[in-house]
Write a protein that holds these residues in place. Structure first.
Motif, short mmCIF file in Angstrom:
data_model
loop_
_atom_site.label_atom_id
_atom_site.label_comp_id
_atom_site.label_asym_id
_atom_site.label_seq_id
_atom_site.Cartn_x
_atom_site.Cartn_y
_atom_site.Cartn_z
N ASP D 31 0.83 -0.97 0.11
CA ASP D 31 -0.03 0.04 -0.04
C ASP D 31 0.81 1.10 0.01
O ASP D 31 1.91 1.20 0.80
N GLY D 32 0.48 2.14 -0.85
CA GLY D 32 1.30 3.69 -0.93
C GLY D 32 1.33 4.02 0.48
O GLY D 32 0.44 4.35 1.05
N ARG D 33 2.66 4.50 0.67
CA ARG D 33 2.85 5.28 2.06
C ARG D 33 2.56 6.78 1.81
O ARG D 33 3.03 7.30 0.90
N PHE D 35 -0.09 8.35 0.40
CA PHE D 35 -0.42 8.76 -1.06
C PHE D 35 -1.64 9.76 -0.91
O PHE D 35 -1.59 10.38 -2.13
N ASP D 78 -4.10 2.83 -4.35
CA ASP D 78 -2.55 2.84 -4.11
C ASP D 78 -2.02 1.51 -3.40
O ASP D 78 -1.01 1.37 -3.01
#
Ligand SMILES: Nc1nc2c(ncn2[C@H]2C[C@H](O)[C@@H](COP(=O)(O)OP(=O)(O)OP(=O)(O)O)O2)c(=O)[nH]1
Ligand SMILES: Nc1nc2c(ncn2[C@H]2C[C@H](O)[C@@H](COP(=O)(O)OP(=O)(O)OP(=O)(O)O)O2)c(=O)[nH]1
Ligand SMILES: Nc1nc2c(ncn2[C@H]2C[C@H](O)[C@@H](COP(=O)(O)OP(=O)(O)OP(=O)(O)O)O2)c(=O)[nH]1
Ligand SMILES: Nc1nc2c(ncn2[C@H]2C[C@H](O)[C@@H](COP(=O)(O)OP(=O)(O)OP(=O)(O)O)O2)c(=O)[nH]1
Ligand SMILES: O=P(O)(O)OP(=O)(O)OP(=O)(O)O
Ligand SMILES: O=P(O)(O)OP(=O)(O)OP(=O)(O)O
Ligand SMILES: O=P(O)(O)OP(=O)(O)OP(=O)(O)O
Ligand SMILES: O=P(O)(O)OP(=O)(O)OP(=O)(O)O
Ligand SMILES: [Mg+2]
Ligand SMILES: [Mg+2]
Ligand SMILES: [Mg+2]
Ligand SMILES: [Mg+2]
Ligand SMILES: [Mg+2]
Ligand SMILES: [Mg+2]
Ligand SMILES: [Mg+2]
Ligand SMILES: [Mg+2]
Ligand SMILES: [Mg+2]
Ligand SMILES: [Mg+2]
Ligand SMILES: [Mg+2]
Ligand SMILES: [Mg+2]
Lengths: 255, 255, 255, 255
Positions: D31-33, D35, D78
């Protein structure tokens, strides 16, 4: 004082109880600690002591009574394996709780019930202790392989031990018995028992050869029993659990 | 057969025993399962049963005898904490082995030694069982805070229970006693005991107020004892372990 | 739809993120995946490519900027170790979060900053990737031993590689170079470099021999620097961290 | 020096990489940090940026290329989930290795391939980073529930976001849009889009509504494709994976 206590309570954050993966068959296996010595101290019959096995089985039955999620147990020698249903949420599946609660229950009954099983001239001299561990099996096939592994172990050890003690009781030294058996395969051990000791291995008590299964089933194992769907109860069996027959007959055990 | 067995042996790869971090103080805490009921069934004196405490302490002492890496134990109520030296490699620090071996040893001795401690008219009716867990503490300060936490818990519970049972023995209902105590702080409970029951809390047995410490030390705790550096032995103490005095005196315990 | 979703949400209970023991020094070590091939593909200078090391150090510095709890980092070859302060509560010390966040940050900057560090005729052909793991160290002595282990590894490998490539650049085959070096101890490798290549090993860049330390300190490492207690900043050093001198000088790093 | 190093090597015993239970489906979710901020900084189209999704999908495809044991991936927003076959022995199923290797590969390609996907006037300003975790699912039903959970999440968020940005682009403030949507159920959101914005939600790109599935199959997804049993390849789909149809059609994915 409560305030004083609260400043220490952070130490709880160091507790970390791993959790057994949900929706897996959990097996808890107990094994007697140092039973080589314990069985000597209590003059267990060799290779199988009927009283000792009866006690093990009673303790295991108590575990099934106390832990409703245990659907099946398999015991042999100084060990017992307990199968928790894959849907079990016992203690939130916390590893430490599950293994210590079962291990402690078994251990407690071993000391407590000893005098009920052994004759008065064979008192408990020092209490028996057990270790325990848990394994998670994702599929029924894995679980059955686990149980097959334990029963195959029972068979191999018991065939060997039966030969060994026959030779020793027949006058051989331990070294001689071992030397005689080491090169033999299974069929030769059967042969040896039959030729030299007039013993048909397959006629020995099934309990010694197959170990003991405790299963929670609504199928009755009495000859006149039937399929009493009203309520599951615990049956005690000494059968092959490697093949499919057992699992077909007692198909409700893993339901 | 061995070949047959070997095809099942892959199930061993599902075993996974977490390891306790090296170079940390490991604490294994046992706690009686369902002792609220167990103590009723066996008519434990309230709030403290001297026989019961003596039995707990004997079981704990047995753990120290069987596990040389346990340097200190602290017990109160239905629980006991065992401290393994930070350098311990017991069972390769495998969590399951460590907690079940200690738990099983304690449990076994509880049933085994019961008749040696309780009078004949108080037989063991059903065996006591315990759960166990392990915690790792990286520093001596963390370890001391853990032990302080348990002793503060002992103090708070015992002060409350002493008041509660005094009120109940004095004729109050459980509800009345609770209502009387809930709003009070520690000093008011001391006051209550003194005013209403002529009891100086600090004169009650130290074992009840402080719990029990078993420590492996070369320092002798007999009045005429000394510092016998030849060999460590186990001392039984009912002292404050929150302050520094204990740790200065028994400085070799954690060496 | 939310209701529909909620019936699937039980799958979250299968998540289980182990936690790094509180109050321990946490080290996260990254290591380049398949850098033997990656360094060939990008024609790294042998044994040490100055651009490559500069890039590694910039990525590491970025990690220190993004993660305030990282107090020190040590890098050599294709690896970097990051030390989180023992009091860190980064991501609640969840193992997966900690190692992936740091690994991803380093990886992202490696690709992102490559063109800023390498000349235009050495473009990034395929992105570099790293694995990461975490270890917990209960004491400062353990932590220092860890760092000493990595720096000793740097020294041994660099001394060997320096000799190896000197021999190869001097005309030896890889096999010949290896055969020449295998029987030698450290002092003989120094000797070889000096006699055969007129190279004093200790005159080679400290960065190659010692690796790189990034430390968060208020002590300034500029010649005219001092002890600026106002604020910690990151210093870049190529020093011995096995002995005590570094730790005395930069004593505030582990505070 | 090697001897010197060896005295530090004990620190390796502090490494402890948990293992993912054998014979379970392993899902690694990235998972995008941060985002929310990253998408602002790079002016992502709202609610769905086609370039951004294309880049995510390319990175995921790279993961499938590099890790042959990944049989399926599902991405939305994300995040991306990667399914390792239950028989996978990637890195001996070591948790840290598995999650960091996949996370690093995805991250590296995100920065590396950005300029290939985004136009030159939308350069990467700061590199994107991701966290990752792993879950084990014992049954295919559990695995499918996991994927259904992510796709239901995609649907709910996308329907909401589509309405929200329609309202905002139509002149509402964020507060007003939120107030308008909070009390609505799914059908009312469809209604709102249709009535107020002449948008049939189901006509929006399937990629936005369903997310993206990458599956390794021998079934060809081209209209004229067929079942090419010779070799599995990766197909890119934007389909419902909650119902049975997908799993019947692509039944070889989990084989
Ligand atoms: N005579 C006799 N011995 C038995 C009987 N059942 C078990 N044993 C003995 C045979 C073995 O020496 C021992 C079980 O083997 P283990 O591998 O569990 O070894 P042990 O318990 O000594 O060590 P451990 O603490 O489990 O590592 O118990 C029995 O019915 N009669
Ligand atoms: N009368 C009496 N009760 C005691 C004595 N020592 C412990 N108990 C009782 C008081 C509590 O009800 C109980 C210990 O509290 P726990 O929190 O451990 O609860 P319990 O064991 O019932 O449940 P658990 O299985 O541990 O969750 O044991 C004693 O010396 N005398
Ligand atoms: N030419 C050159 N090679 C370097 C430099 N730094 C590292 N390397 C190479 C030397 C080794 O082949 C490799 C690092 O060794 P590793 O044990 O990490 O092996 P590698 O990354 O190939 O495999 P791994 O995925 O970590 O198991 O990177 C450098 O500055 N120049
Ligand atoms: N405008 C726009 N935003 C997107 C798109 N895809 C994802 N986002 C944004 C929406 C959310 O703010 C964010 C994803 O939500 P998360 O729950 O993962 O939050 P975020 O990454 O900010 O925090 P985290 O570090 O994951 O806790 O990314 C897109 O295509 N366009
Ligand atoms: O039969 P086991 O599994 O108990 O085998 P062991 O050799 O006793 O090993 P362990 O240390 O796991 O008890
Ligand atoms: O006093 P404890 O730690 O046993 O606390 P508990 O409320 O009994 O909790 P647990 O389920 O951990 O035994
Ligand atoms: O130097 P390391 O620790 O990476 O050693 P390795 O031989 O690469 O082993 P691992 O499989 O733990 O990366
Ligand atoms: O969607 P998730 O699982 O990432 O949910 P979160 O609220 O971001 O929680 P976490 O701390 O597990 O990333
Ligand atoms: Mg064993
Ligand atoms: Mg045994
Ligand atoms: Mg055994
Ligand atoms: Mg409890
Ligand atoms: Mg209790
Ligand atoms: Mg208690
Ligand atoms: Mg490696
Ligand atoms: Mg490498
Ligand atoms: Mg390396
Ligand atoms: Mg998250
Ligand atoms: Mg995010
Ligand atoms: Mg997200």
């Amino acid at each position: 004082d409560a305030m004083a206590k609260s400043k220490y309570e952070y130490v709880r954050t160091f507790e970390h109880d791993p959790v057994l993966l949900p929706n897996t068959w959990v097996v808890v296996r107990l094994d007697g600690r140092g039973f080589t010595k314990f069985t000597e101290l209590h003059s267990f019959a060799k290779p199988n002591d009927a009283c000792a096995l009866r006690l093990m089985n009673r303790c295991a039955e108590q575990v099934l009574r106390d832990f409703g999620d245990v659907v099946l147990a398999y015991g042999q020698s100084d060990e017992y394996s307990f199968v928790l249903h894959r849907a079990s949420t016992l203690y939130g599946r916390r590893l430490s709780k599950v293994i210590t609660a079962i291990c402690s229950t078994f251990t407690a009954h071993y000391a407590f019930q000893w005098p009920q099983v052994f004759p008065a001239d064979r008192p408990l001299r020092a209490p028996a202790t057990f270790d325990a561990r848990a394994m998670c099996y994702p599929t029924t096939a894995n679980l059955r392989d686990y149980l097959s592994w334990r029963q195959a172990d029972c068979h191999i050890n018991n065939l060997y031990n039966t030969c060994f003690w026959a030779l020793v009781h027949g006058g051989a030294t331990a070294q001689e018995a071992q030397a005689r058996l080491t090169p033999t395969v299974s069929s030769q051990k059967h042969e040896l028992l039959f030729q030299q000791f007039k013993t048909n291995y397959n006629d020995l008590p099934a309990q010694f050869r197959k170990g003991t299964v405790l299963a929670r089933t609504s199928l009755d194992d009495r000859p006149d029993g039937g399929d009493d769907r009203r309520r599951k109860h615990i049956v005690v069996l000494h059968e092959d659990i490697i093949g499919d027959a057992f699992w077909s007959r007692y198909s409700d055990v893993l339901d």
